[in-house]
Write an enzyme that holds these catalytic residues in place. Structure first.
Site, PDB file in Angstrom:
ATOM      1  N   GLY A  90       0.839  -1.202   0.000  1.00 22.87           N
ATOM      2  CA  GLY A  90       0.000   0.000   0.000  1.00 22.87           C
ATOM      3  C   GLY A  90       0.864   1.237   0.000  1.00 22.87           C
ATOM      4  O   GLY A  90       2.087   1.169   0.130  1.00 22.87           O
ATOM      5  N   GLY A  92       2.733   3.564   1.450  1.00 22.72           N
ATOM      6  CA  GLY A  92       3.319   3.706   2.775  1.00 22.72           C
ATOM      7  C   GLY A  92       3.830   5.112   3.038  1.00 22.72           C
ATOM      8  O   GLY A  92       4.107   5.497   4.173  1.00 22.72           O
ATOM      9  N   LYS A 113       4.407  12.167  -2.730  1.00 21.65           N
ATOM     10  CA  LYS A 113       5.248  11.044  -2.289  1.00 21.65           C
ATOM     11  C   LYS A 113       6.208  11.564  -1.230  1.00 21.65           C
ATOM     12  O   LYS A 113       6.970  12.497  -1.492  1.00 21.65           O
ATOM     13  CB  LYS A 113       6.013  10.468  -3.476  1.00 21.65           C
ATOM     14  CG  LYS A 113       6.885   9.264  -3.121  1.00 21.65           C
ATOM     15  CD  LYS A 113       7.402   8.598  -4.381  1.00 21.65           C
ATOM     16  CE  LYS A 113       8.360   7.451  -4.059  1.00 21.65           C
ATOM     17  NZ  LYS A 113       8.854   6.807  -5.289  1.00 21.65           N
ATOM     18  N   ASP A 125       9.135   5.419   7.791  1.00 17.72           N
ATOM     19  CA  ASP A 125       8.858   6.751   8.349  1.00 17.72           C
ATOM     20  C   ASP A 125       7.917   7.576   7.470  1.00 17.72           C
ATOM     21  O   ASP A 125       7.584   8.709   7.819  1.00 17.72           O
ATOM     22  CB  ASP A 125      10.172   7.513   8.578  1.00 17.72           C
ATOM     23  CG  ASP A 125      10.979   7.670   7.299  1.00 17.72           C
ATOM     24  OD1 ASP A 125      10.468   7.329   6.214  1.00 17.72           O
ATOM     25  OD2 ASP A 125      12.138   8.129   7.390  1.00 17.72           O
ATOM     26  N   GLY A 126       7.527   7.018   6.339  1.00 19.38           N
ATOM     27  CA  GLY A 126       6.603   7.740   5.474  1.00 19.38           C
ATOM     28  C   GLY A 126       7.238   8.882   4.702  1.00 19.38           C
ATOM     29  O   GLY A 126       6.544   9.642   4.033  1.00 19.38           O
ATOM     30  N   ARG A 183      -2.063  -0.434  -9.565  1.00 23.92           N
ATOM     31  CA  ARG A 183      -0.960  -1.334  -9.900  1.00 23.92           C
ATOM     32  C   ARG A 183      -1.465  -2.765 -10.056  1.00 23.92           C
ATOM     33  O   ARG A 183      -2.568  -3.075  -9.613  1.00 23.92           O
ATOM     34  CB  ARG A 183       0.064  -1.343  -8.744  1.00 23.92           C
ATOM     35  CG  ARG A 183       0.626   0.003  -8.444  1.00 23.92           C
ATOM     36  CD  ARG A 183       0.577   0.312  -6.943  1.00 23.92           C
ATOM     37  NE  ARG A 183       0.786   1.746  -6.724  1.00 23.92           N
ATOM     38  CZ  ARG A 183       1.964   2.331  -6.664  1.00 23.92           C
ATOM     39  NH1 ARG A 183       3.046   1.598  -6.697  1.00 23.92           N
ATOM     40  NH2 ARG A 183       2.067   3.625  -6.532  1.00 23.92           N
ATOM     41  N   ASP A 252       3.984  -4.639  -7.412  1.00 27.45           N
ATOM     42  CA  ASP A 252       3.379  -3.419  -6.869  1.00 27.45           C
ATOM     43  C   ASP A 252       3.929  -2.164  -7.555  1.00 27.45           C
ATOM     44  O   ASP A 252       3.408  -1.075  -7.327  1.00 27.45           O
ATOM     45  CB  ASP A 252       3.595  -3.333  -5.351  1.00 27.45           C
ATOM     46  CG  ASP A 252       5.049  -3.513  -4.963  1.00 27.45           C
ATOM     47  OD1 ASP A 252       5.607  -4.591  -5.243  1.00 27.45           O
ATOM     48  OD2 ASP A 252       5.641  -2.588  -4.394  1.00 27.45           O
ATOM     49  N   ASP A 262       7.058   4.416 -10.035  1.00 24.63           N
ATOM     50  CA  ASP A 262       7.896   4.217  -8.847  1.00 24.63           C
ATOM     51  C   ASP A 262       9.386   4.154  -9.181  1.00 24.63           C
ATOM     52  O   ASP A 262      10.000   3.090  -9.220  1.00 24.63           O
ATOM     53  CB  ASP A 262       7.459   2.975  -8.050  1.00 24.63           C
ATOM     54  CG  ASP A 262       6.257   3.289  -7.162  1.00 24.63           C
ATOM     55  OD1 ASP A 262       5.694   4.389  -7.290  1.00 24.63           O
ATOM     56  OD2 ASP A 262       5.892   2.436  -6.343  1.00 24.63           O
TER      57      ASP A 262
HETATM   58  P1  AMP Z   1       9.102   0.608  -3.202  1.00 24.06           P
HETATM   59  O1  AMP Z   1      10.065  -0.507  -3.298  1.00 24.06           O
HETATM   60  O2  AMP Z   1       9.721   1.979  -3.067  1.00 24.06           O
HETATM   61  O3  AMP Z   1       8.090   0.568  -4.308  1.00 24.06           O
HETATM   62  O4  AMP Z   1       8.314   0.438  -1.834  1.00 24.06           O
HETATM   63  C1  AMP Z   1       7.699  -0.765  -1.433  1.00 24.06           C
HETATM   64  C2  AMP Z   1       6.715  -0.485  -0.352  1.00 24.06           C
HETATM   65  O5  AMP Z   1       7.351   0.085   0.792  1.00 24.06           O
HETATM   66  C3  AMP Z   1       5.606   0.477  -0.748  1.00 24.06           C
HETATM   67  O6  AMP Z   1       4.411   0.007  -0.189  1.00 24.06           O
HETATM   68  C4  AMP Z   1       6.055   1.780  -0.143  1.00 24.06           C
HETATM   69  O7  AMP Z   1       4.973   2.633   0.133  1.00 24.06           O
HETATM   70  C5  AMP Z   1       6.744   1.328   1.122  1.00 24.06           C
HETATM   71  N1  AMP Z   1       7.775   2.265   1.572  1.00 24.06           N
HETATM   72  C6  AMP Z   1       8.971   2.517   0.984  1.00 24.06           C
HETATM   73  N2  AMP Z   1       9.658   3.431   1.687  1.00 24.06           N
HETATM   74  C7  AMP Z   1       8.896   3.785   2.746  1.00 24.06           C
HETATM   75  C8  AMP Z   1       9.034   4.686   3.844  1.00 24.06           C
HETATM   76  N3  AMP Z   1      10.117   5.424   3.995  1.00 24.06           N
HETATM   77  N4  AMP Z   1       8.026   4.765   4.746  1.00 24.06           N
HETATM   78  C9  AMP Z   1       6.924   4.032   4.609  1.00 24.06           C
HETATM   79  N5  AMP Z   1       6.723   3.156   3.606  1.00 24.06           N
HETATM   80  C10 AMP Z   1       7.692   3.030   2.676  1.00 24.06           C
HETATM   81 MG    MG Z   2       6.570   1.074  -5.048  1.00 25.77          MG
END
Ligand code: AMP
Ligand code: MG
Length: 488
Positions: A90, A92, A113, A125-126, A183, A252, A262
């Site tokens: 989801g 994040g 983002k 940490d979002g 996605r 995803d 992404d």
């Molecule tokens: P990604 O590989 O960047 O596509 O991220 C995979 C998942 O991890 C997605 O659901 C992102 O929203 C979550 N995510 C990546 N970095 C963070 C972060 N710093 N804080 C919270 N969720 C994250």
């Molecule tokens: Mg992603």
């Protein structure tokens, strides 16, 4: 032209049932500042570029205030990460603010983002750091200018709020625009939860809005899957033709609209290297450059599986069966155009053979193709700049003789072919070292001028820009040691 206050929101995704998302507001950041913006992306939502520098705009893009009409949410999805199913991912750290309808009637979702924690943040940490935000901003806009389907980037807003990765960095938010951020994983999550009606409703939503020509079919789902596979094939063909490596092709990160989505540890090829792995964390090379078309095919089997509740297994397999052929012919079409040849068997062997030569001789892919635009089919001597790229001159000469013969057989006119080839072989791409220089200026000196310079340069990738010749060069020695991790 719209002002910030006059943007017309119409939030289609937020009108779906709450099964698909969680309502959540961005977490404010202290003292946000504008790093850069894309006037071309602003135009997508009819936004007057002069609006971008207003303090109210910067506060909005920092997630510090919501506008009337926005309906903020984080979307739920799951996905296969490096081959393994992860049941809940989801948004994040991404928050969808709403969808703007432009005067042409197109809907553009506006997403921040790096806007803070959401119910899907797990341990994260979002946040996003300035470094990765600059890369995403520059690459999304550069991909668009190259004619490659992608999400867009409106702006980056930074804050001195500290963010901890390998080192302490600072926070930034990228405002992304796309017709939809749905996605493959948006469907997978409900398949694994056995929620058939929720899958069907999402498919109906996506079809009605993004595949409207299918909406009148008695059974639109197989055709929807087939079309999604074809869009994916076209996207992969474009990535392979331009030399783009995504780095994290988890399901995803696969757009249901066939958009590049992404941006993380992506990279453009410098020297042609089929096995190039841009993601330092991908030790097995699952997402190596030459694996991408096959990985997309594998990802499509996961999408097909998620849609099986809406059709038989046989129908789902048949719907994605055309992917390989579609990829092959799209790739051949792009490569034929890049070489000024007609698609066909002879072109396949000419292209494959020279790619092998490029790999053996470590020739820069983009520079080779750009110099090939000047190929003289009558005089070998005129081709010295191209020939000089190959340490193995004899091997090049043998290939060049075959290429010249093929061109003569086509009756190809050098000047006309060259002009056509220059419109499909970019002079300028977002090489890692170029992004790195812009990042260092921004993070070390708060100087964002290099981001703007690169953005403007890459908005016209096919044009000669003599004042920027150095940006078309191979990477300098220091850049060979650059490593990109997943951390962003
Ligand atoms: P990604 O590989 O960047 O596509 O991220 C995979 C998942 O991890 C997605 O659901 C992102 O929203 C979550 N995510 C990546 N970095 C963070 C972060 N710093 N804080 C919270 N969720 C994250
Ligand atoms: Mg992603």
């Amino acid at each position: 032209m719209a002002t910030l206050e006059s943007l017309a929101f119409d939030n289609g995704f937020a009108r779906l049932p709450e099964a698909y998302y969680s309502r959540v507001c961005p977490t404010p950041v202290p003292d946000p500042y504008l790093v850069c913006y894309s006037p071309e992306a602003a135009a997508l939502i009819d936004l007057d570029p002069a609006e971008m520098t207003r303090p109210e705009m910067i506060e909005t893009l920092a997630g510090n205030r919501l506008l009337p009409g926005m309906d903020a949410l984080a979307a739920l999805y799951a996905g296969h990460q490096f081959g393994h199913y992860v049941p809940q991912l989801g948004d994040g750290r991404a928050i969808l603010l709403g969808e703007v309808k432009n005067v042409a009637g197109e809907g553009w979702e506006v997403q921040l983002k790096g806007a803070g924690r959401t119910p899907y943040s797990r341990g994260g940490d979002g946040r996003a750091v300035l470094r990765s935000s600059i890369r995403e901003f520059l690459c999304s806009e550069a991909m668009h200018a190259l004619g490659i389907p992608t999400t867009r980037a409106l702006a980056i807003v930074g804050s001195d709020h500290p963010v901890y990765r390998e080192d302490e960095e600072t926070a930034a938010l990228v405002t992304r625009l796309a017709p939809s951020f749905v996605r493959f994983g948006s469907f997978e999550v409900f398949y694994y939860r056995n929620q058939v009606e929720t899958i069907r409703h999402l498919a109906d939503y996506v079809i009605a809005r993004y595949y409207p020509e299918l909406a009148t079919l008695a059974d639109p789902y197989p055709e929807f899957l087939r079309q999604a596979a074809l869009r994916t094939a076209e996207l992969m063909a474009q990535w392979q033709a331009v030399g783009f490596s995504h780095g994290v092709m988890n399901t995803d990160n696969m757009s249901i609209l066939g958009l590049t989505l992404d941006y993380g540890p992506f990279g453009f090829l410098d020297a042609f290297d089929p096995g190039y792995v841009c993601n330092h964390s991908d030790t097995a090379g699952r997402y190596a450059f030459d694996q991408q078309p096959d990985i997309a095919a594998w990802n499509l089997t996961k999408l097909a599986q998620a849609l099986v509740p809406l059709m038989s297994v046989e129908t789902a397999s048949a719907a994605i069966a055309g992917y390989t052929q579609a990829f092959g012919s799209a790739y051949l079409g792009h490569m034929a155009a890049k070489f000024g040849l007609a698609p066909g068997e002879d072109t396949v062997s000419l292209v494959m053979d020279v790619l092998q030569l490029l790999a053996q001789n470590r020739v820069d892919y983009t520079i080779f193709l750009r110099r090939l635009c000047d190929f003289d089919s009558r005089s070998g001597a005129a081709n010295a700049p191209l020939r000089d790229l190959f340490p193995d001159r004899a091997a090049f000469d043998a290939w060049a003789a075959r290429y010249a013969a093929a061109l003569r057989q086509l009756g190809s006119n050098d000047a006309e072919r060259g002009a056509a080839m220059r419109s499909v072989n970019p002079k300028y791409i977002l090489r890692n070292h170029l992004a790195e220089i812009a990042i260092r200026r921004a993070t070390d000196e708060r100087d964002y001028s290099e981001i703007n310079r690169l953005h403007a340069l890459l908005a016209r990738p096919f044009d000669e820009q003599p004042e920027h010749e150095a940006y078309a060069a191979e990477p300098p020695d220091w850049a060979r040691r650059l490593e990109l991790s997943c951390s962003s």
